[in-house]
Write a protein that holds these residues in place. Structure first.
Motif, short mmCIF file in Angstrom:
data_model
loop_
_atom_site.label_atom_id
_atom_site.label_comp_id
_atom_site.label_asym_id
_atom_site.label_seq_id
_atom_site.Cartn_x
_atom_site.Cartn_y
_atom_site.Cartn_z
N GLY A 157 62.74 14.10 93.70
CA GLY A 157 61.54 13.33 94.01
C GLY A 157 61.23 12.33 92.92
O GLY A 157 61.60 12.51 91.75
N VAL A 158 60.50 11.28 93.31
CA VAL A 158 60.23 10.18 92.38
C VAL A 158 59.25 10.60 91.29
O VAL A 158 59.37 10.17 90.14
N GLU A 159 58.28 11.46 91.61
CA GLU A 159 57.30 11.89 90.60
C GLU A 159 57.99 12.64 89.46
O GLU A 159 57.74 12.38 88.28
N ALA A 160 58.86 13.59 89.80
CA ALA A 160 59.57 14.37 88.79
C ALA A 160 60.53 13.48 88.00
O ALA A 160 60.68 13.66 86.78
N ALA A 161 61.15 12.52 88.68
CA ALA A 161 62.08 11.62 87.99
C ALA A 161 61.34 10.75 86.97
O ALA A 161 61.82 10.58 85.84
N VAL A 162 60.20 10.21 87.36
CA VAL A 162 59.41 9.39 86.44
C VAL A 162 58.92 10.24 85.27
O VAL A 162 58.91 9.77 84.12
N ALA A 163 58.56 11.49 85.53
CA ALA A 163 58.14 12.39 84.45
C ALA A 163 59.28 12.61 83.46
O ALA A 163 59.07 12.61 82.24
N ARG A 164 60.51 12.78 83.97
CA ARG A 164 61.68 12.94 83.08
C ARG A 164 61.93 11.70 82.26
O ARG A 164 62.25 11.78 81.07
N ARG B 270 59.75 9.42 81.36
CA ARG B 270 58.71 9.31 80.33
C ARG B 270 58.90 10.34 79.24
O ARG B 270 58.59 10.06 78.07
N ALA B 271 59.40 11.53 79.56
CA ALA B 271 59.65 12.56 78.56
C ALA B 271 60.75 12.13 77.59
O ALA B 271 60.72 12.51 76.41
N ARG B 272 61.69 11.34 78.08
CA ARG B 272 62.76 10.83 77.21
C ARG B 272 62.29 9.65 76.37
O ARG B 272 63.03 9.11 75.56
N GLY B 273 61.07 9.19 76.61
CA GLY B 273 60.52 8.07 75.85
C GLY B 273 60.70 6.74 76.54
O GLY B 273 60.50 5.69 75.94
#
Length: 78
Positions: A63-70, A72-75
């Motif tokens: 999903g796009v929400e989880a992908a964007v969260a990943r 952002r977590a990588r910076g």
């Protein structure tokens, strides 16, 4: 623009082109980077992501929400 996937971190690999006479010259193996636009419901806007083909399949799976969260977590900036 660099040949770099925002989600998977795929980047170019380097090696040698080898001719028929076996001379070697430098070359790049670029990942298959595509620019894709996704609707992000939580923010009410579209985001444009530069993803490899594997990254696109990952977004389809998680999903796009989880992908964007990943990302952002990588910076990464989205």
């Amino acid at each position: 623009m660099s040949a770099h996937c925002m989600l998977t971190g795929a980047q170019p690999g380097f090696g040698n082109r080898i001719s028929h006479s076996h001379r070697r010259t430098p070359r790049r193996f670029d990942p298959n980077i595509q620019s894709k636009r996704y609707w992000l419901p939580s923010e009410g806007r579209y985001v444009r992501l530069r993803l490899s083909a594997k990254g696109i399949r990952t977004v389809d799976a998680i999903g796009v929400e989880a992908a964007v969260a990943r990302i952002r977590a990588r910076g990464g900036k989205v």
